[in-house]
Motif scaffolding. Structure first.
Motif, PDB file in Angstrom:
ATOM      1  N   GLU A 125      90.557  85.093  28.428  1.00 11.94           N
ATOM      2  CA  GLU A 125      89.840  84.299  29.053  1.00 11.94           C
ATOM      3  C   GLU A 125      89.285  85.138  30.318  1.00 11.94           C
ATOM      4  O   GLU A 125      87.957  85.032  30.426  1.00 11.94           O
ATOM      5  CB  GLU A 125      90.556  83.119  29.640  1.00 11.94           C
ATOM      6  N   GLY A 126      89.692  86.031  30.988  1.00 10.08           N
ATOM      7  CA  GLY A 126      89.425  86.597  32.029  1.00 10.08           C
ATOM      8  C   GLY A 126      88.930  88.089  31.888  1.00 10.08           C
ATOM      9  O   GLY A 126      88.454  88.886  32.678  1.00 10.08           O
ATOM     10  N   GLY A 127      88.823  88.214  30.572  1.00  6.59           N
ATOM     11  CA  GLY A 127      88.384  89.680  30.219  1.00  6.59           C
ATOM     12  C   GLY A 127      86.860  90.043  30.533  1.00  6.59           C
ATOM     13  O   GLY A 127      86.115  89.104  30.246  1.00  6.59           O
ATOM     14  N   ASN A 128      86.303  91.129  30.822  1.00  2.61           N
ATOM     15  CA  ASN A 128      85.092  91.417  30.837  1.00  2.61           C
ATOM     16  C   ASN A 128      84.657  92.255  29.465  1.00  2.61           C
ATOM     17  O   ASN A 128      84.567  93.503  29.316  1.00  2.61           O
ATOM     18  CB  ASN A 128      84.683  92.433  31.713  1.00  2.61           C
ATOM     19  N   TRP A 129      84.296  91.566  28.347  1.00  2.00           N
ATOM     20  CA  TRP A 129      84.208  91.970  27.096  1.00  2.00           C
ATOM     21  C   TRP A 129      82.799  92.264  26.630  1.00  2.00           C
ATOM     22  O   TRP A 129      81.924  91.381  27.155  1.00  2.00           O
ATOM     23  CB  TRP A 129      84.763  90.721  26.182  1.00  2.00           C
ATOM     24  N   THR A 130      82.753  93.364  25.975  1.00  3.06           N
ATOM     25  CA  THR A 130      81.349  93.638  25.091  1.00  3.06           C
ATOM     26  C   THR A 130      81.372  92.553  23.798  1.00  3.06           C
ATOM     27  O   THR A 130      82.445  92.217  23.354  1.00  3.06           O
ATOM     28  CB  THR A 130      80.979  94.957  24.831  1.00  3.06           C
ATOM     29  N   LYS A 131      80.256  92.496  23.300  1.00  2.00           N
ATOM     30  CA  LYS A 131      80.265  91.717  21.877  1.00  2.00           C
ATOM     31  C   LYS A 131      80.858  92.375  20.843  1.00  2.00           C
ATOM     32  O   LYS A 131      81.869  91.835  20.276  1.00  2.00           O
ATOM     33  CB  LYS A 131      78.667  91.619  21.341  1.00  2.00           C
ATOM     34  N   ALA A 132      81.062  93.811  20.821  1.00  2.00           N
ATOM     35  CA  ALA A 132      81.705  94.552  19.964  1.00  2.00           C
ATOM     36  C   ALA A 132      83.263  94.374  20.231  1.00  2.00           C
ATOM     37  O   ALA A 132      84.018  94.345  19.303  1.00  2.00           O
ATOM     38  CB  ALA A 132      81.284  96.049  19.862  1.00  2.00           C
ATOM     39  N   GLU A 133      83.539  94.367  21.607  1.00  2.36           N
ATOM     40  CA  GLU A 133      85.189  94.345  21.851  1.00  2.36           C
ATOM     41  C   GLU A 133      85.541  92.850  21.566  1.00  2.36           C
ATOM     42  O   GLU A 133      86.603  92.878  20.745  1.00  2.36           O
ATOM     43  CB  GLU A 133      85.118  94.601  23.281  1.00  2.36           C
ATOM     44  N   LEU A 134      85.095  92.110  21.790  1.00  2.00           N
ATOM     45  CA  LEU A 134      85.367  90.553  21.482  1.00  2.00           C
ATOM     46  C   LEU A 134      85.471  90.402  20.123  1.00  2.00           C
ATOM     47  O   LEU A 134      86.169  89.679  19.529  1.00  2.00           O
ATOM     48  CB  LEU A 134      84.729  89.443  22.269  1.00  2.00           C
TER      49      LEU A 134
END
Length: 353
Positions: A125-134
């Motif tokens: 929930e708290g991650g700073n994700w890129t679209k590819a990472e998520l």
């Protein structure tokens, strides 16, 4: 439903006079609900089971009685926060505590759920994700959980509650990072890893009437089918309230929205909450809602079954989530059958004879 306090193994309390189950003149003639459901043409009558009550042997003897409940759903144990509490660290113990006894009892399993906006671990929930990472996180989670449970699930609730009541997309980390395509991705990943025999469901509440939300879900299903995105079923959660519940005609019409699209349907989380204090009159109304809902599923060709969201009042999610409401299940505090149980039994028996 969120995990709550562990229920200790205590002597079962007697129900209050207004909570007493209605005596039935032919109780001994009544086989379990799943037996009656199968005779009436359904695949199952099932229940959700939560880990909070697994130390109560009286409860478990009913929960894993396959003549009563031929299908089981883990209420919480297969949700993300328990399956993958830290990144790429998978734990199946909570789910196994429900799934393995169900296998031994020869009960079908509906598995719940790969993707939801709620009950997510902090790392996700708290991650700073890129679209590819998520996207990679999503596929990795579905791959591991799907492979662990294999083809042992009759169905998976792939995505849960993606829409608001007005038909708009619900705000979530999935929507913010991946856009609405996350729903499609989840279904594609699910089919890739669970195999062809497992039914893939979209599951939601508030779609038990023909309304804006149910029409949006139907439009999504049609779009998926037109574009060859795998989807096999729609779960109508059916969390109802005495005095405000959909009628038989409402539920039947909502189910019929999906039949022309070629997907099956099910009532996946049925309960009927009562505004407290309880009374015999309210219990009679509750019983009618249970009967109407079950009958609507029976009368729609591709509605395969009914699952209650637990069957015992003390472990229902309702009082915690809806203060002032309770007594939503088929069995009372003393594990006695309520009017609602007999109403469901009657409607199943009448159709099966």
């Amino acid at each position: 439903m969120k995990l709550s306090t562990i229920i200790p193994l205590l002597p079962l309390a007697s129900a209050t006079p207004t909570q007493q189950a209605r005596p039935h003149p032919s109780l001994n003639k009544y086989p379990g609900l799943d037996i009656l459901a199968k005779r009436a043409g359904l695949l199952y009558f099932g229940t959700a089971i939560d880990n909070v009550v697994l130390n109560n042997s009286a409860y478990i003897s009913i929960a894993h009685n396959s003549s009563e409940f031929g299908q089981v759903t883990p209420s919480n144990g297969q949700k993300w926060m328990y399956i993958e509490p830290s990144r790429n660290n998978f734990s199946y113990s909570m789910a196994d505590a429900i799934v393995k006894p169900a296998i031994r009892a020869r009960q079908m399993r509906r598995c719940h759920t790969f993707v939801w906006h709620n009950q997510l671990p902090a790392w996700l929930e708290g991650g700073n994700w890129t679209k590819a990472e998520l996207t990679g996180v999503l596929e990795n989670h579905i791959r591991n959980e799907a492979r662990y449970f294999g083809n042992g699930c009759y169905a998976w609730d792939v995505v849960n509650e993606a829409f608001e009541d007005d038909g708009s997309f619900r705000d979530s980390i999935w929507l913010r990072v991946l856009g609405k395509e996350y729903i499609e991705l989840a279904f594609r990943f699910a089919r890739k890893y669970v195999g062809r025999r497992v039914r893939l469901y979209y599951n939601d509440y508030g779609i038990e009437r023909v309304n804006v939300k149910s029409k949006v879900v139907a439009a999504m299903v049609k779009d998926f089918i037109d574009r060859d995105i795998p989807i096999d079923g729609i779960g109508l959660q059916a969390h109802f309230t005495v005095g405000r519940a959909p009628t038989y005609d409402d539920v039947k019409a909502a189910l019929n929205l999906f039949i022309p699209l070629g997907v099956e349907t099910a009532l996946t989380e049925l309960d009927v909450r009562i505004q407290l204090p309880d009374s015999l009159e309210k219990q009679a109304l509750q019983a009618q809602v249970y009967a109407n809902s079950t009958k609507a599923c029976m009368d729609v060709g591709d509605c395969v079954g009914v699952t209650v969201w637990d069957f015992w009042d003390p472990v229902s999610w309702v009082p915690e989530t809806f203060p002032g409401y309770g007594n939503a299940c088929l069995f009372d505090d003393g594990l006695k059958r309520k009017q609602a149980y007999y109403a469901v039994s009657d409607v199943l028996r009448d159709d099966g004879e």
